[in-house]
Design an enzyme around this catalytic site. Sequence first.
Site, PDB file in Angstrom:
ATOM      1  N   ASN A 196       0.718  -1.305  -0.095  1.00 17.74           N
ATOM      2  CA  ASN A 196       0.201  -0.079   0.096  1.00 17.74           C
ATOM      3  C   ASN A 196       0.919   1.225   0.134  1.00 17.74           C
ATOM      4  O   ASN A 196       0.408   2.237  -0.233  1.00 17.74           O
ATOM      5  CB  ASN A 196      -0.994  -0.081   1.267  1.00 17.74           C
ATOM      6  N   LYS A 198       3.707   4.199  -1.154  1.00 15.17           N
ATOM      7  CA  LYS A 198       4.244   4.900  -2.252  1.00 15.17           C
ATOM      8  C   LYS A 198       5.390   4.145  -2.723  1.00 15.17           C
ATOM      9  O   LYS A 198       6.090   3.992  -1.980  1.00 15.17           O
ATOM     10  CB  LYS A 198       4.198   6.525  -2.177  1.00 15.17           C
ATOM     11  N   LYS A 203       6.160   1.962  -5.604  1.00 16.49           N
ATOM     12  CA  LYS A 203       6.335   0.820  -6.310  1.00 16.49           C
ATOM     13  C   LYS A 203       6.602   1.037  -7.758  1.00 16.49           C
ATOM     14  O   LYS A 203       7.715   0.582  -8.429  1.00 16.49           O
ATOM     15  CB  LYS A 203       4.814  -0.065  -6.410  1.00 16.49           C
ATOM     16  N   THR A 204       6.062   1.964  -8.545  1.00 15.42           N
ATOM     17  CA  THR A 204       6.400   2.192 -10.086  1.00 15.42           C
ATOM     18  C   THR A 204       7.820   3.107  -9.972  1.00 15.42           C
ATOM     19  O   THR A 204       8.465   2.649 -10.895  1.00 15.42           O
ATOM     20  CB  THR A 204       5.225   3.102 -10.592  1.00 15.42           C
ATOM     21  N   THR A 205       8.025   4.025  -9.183  1.00 13.76           N
ATOM     22  CA  THR A 205       9.519   4.780  -8.996  1.00 13.76           C
ATOM     23  C   THR A 205      10.411   3.763  -8.823  1.00 13.76           C
ATOM     24  O   THR A 205      11.370   4.018  -9.445  1.00 13.76           O
ATOM     25  CB  THR A 205       8.994   5.724  -7.850  1.00 13.76           C
ATOM     26  N   ARG A 225      18.426   2.168 -15.200  1.00 17.98           N
ATOM     27  CA  ARG A 225      19.837   1.449 -15.245  1.00 17.98           C
ATOM     28  C   ARG A 225      19.730   0.538 -16.441  1.00 17.98           C
ATOM     29  O   ARG A 225      20.837   0.646 -16.983  1.00 17.98           O
ATOM     30  CB  ARG A 225      19.679   0.658 -14.005  1.00 17.98           C
ATOM     31  N   PHE A 268      -8.706   5.080 -13.281  1.00 12.56           N
ATOM     32  CA  PHE A 268      -9.116   4.509 -12.278  1.00 12.56           C
ATOM     33  C   PHE A 268     -10.591   4.009 -12.353  1.00 12.56           C
ATOM     34  O   PHE A 268     -11.301   4.830 -13.277  1.00 12.56           O
ATOM     35  CB  PHE A 268      -8.998   5.112 -10.829  1.00 12.56           C
ATOM     36  N   TRP A 317     -13.213   4.290 -10.525  1.00 11.97           N
ATOM     37  CA  TRP A 317     -14.445   5.464 -10.341  1.00 11.97           C
ATOM     38  C   TRP A 317     -14.156   6.661 -11.342  1.00 11.97           C
ATOM     39  O   TRP A 317     -15.200   7.293 -11.544  1.00 11.97           O
ATOM     40  CB  TRP A 317     -13.877   6.092  -8.991  1.00 11.97           C
ATOM     41  N   GLU A 364       1.294  -1.391 -12.717  1.00 10.69           N
ATOM     42  CA  GLU A 364      -0.107  -1.723 -12.203  1.00 10.69           C
ATOM     43  C   GLU A 364      -0.876  -2.825 -12.685  1.00 10.69           C
ATOM     44  O   GLU A 364      -2.284  -3.091 -12.507  1.00 10.69           O
ATOM     45  CB  GLU A 364      -1.103  -0.352 -12.635  1.00 10.69           C
TER      46      GLU A 364
END
Length: 222
Positions: free
Chosen positions: A60, A62, A64-66, A74, A116, A118, A153
């Site tokens: 949960n 922040k 993950k993508t970064t 690299r 997303f 929603w 994602e």
Amino acid sequence: MKNTTNLDRNEIPEASNSEEDISLTSEQYQRKMQRRKEVQEQRLAERTIEKGLIIVHTGNGKGKTTAALGMVLRSLGHGYRVAIVQFIKGAWEPAEKAAFSRWADLLEFYAMGEGFTWETQDRERDIQKAHQAWETSLTFIRNPEYKLVLLDEVNVALKLGYLTVEEVLAGLEQKPEQTHVILTGRGAPRALIDRADLVTEMTLIKHPFREQGVKAQPGIEY
């Protein structure tokens, strides 16, 4: 001294500042570090396997993508070909796509979601877009010319039931031996975690959006 430039950071002994070390004389400390160095060099000498990894960034928190984009950078720095396929995201033009545009000869970048759930409010279309993104992903996963494939994602698409974990695992089995695949997003299923070679869970401690009402900001969230 051994060159540690190409070593995984987890293989490099951390500097110790324990109370015990503080009490050591310079000579005692040097002997202790020499022993640690010998043990570490032996560990490194025993690691001889090279293989393409299945890497999962979930949780949960922040980043993950970064973190995955750091691996992308690299790989590009080594001159490897890389592909990024973004699931869910795509309703906006991500800044990272613009930043990586200078590597157009090495990088394929596809943002194939529409936002997303929603925002889209159309589950059937979301499922269709996820399957289109997965089919695009497979073209890169199977292609030995690509050293790294980032499926951003995709875990969310699995969590929402847009894709099945069985089809994703079957697709991963088709990758060439030396290809790395990164799968990001919260809620990674257990079967994927079990199959992966490297799994990192980002833990949420504090977030300015929740605690302070700070809106998403360029350069931080997008």
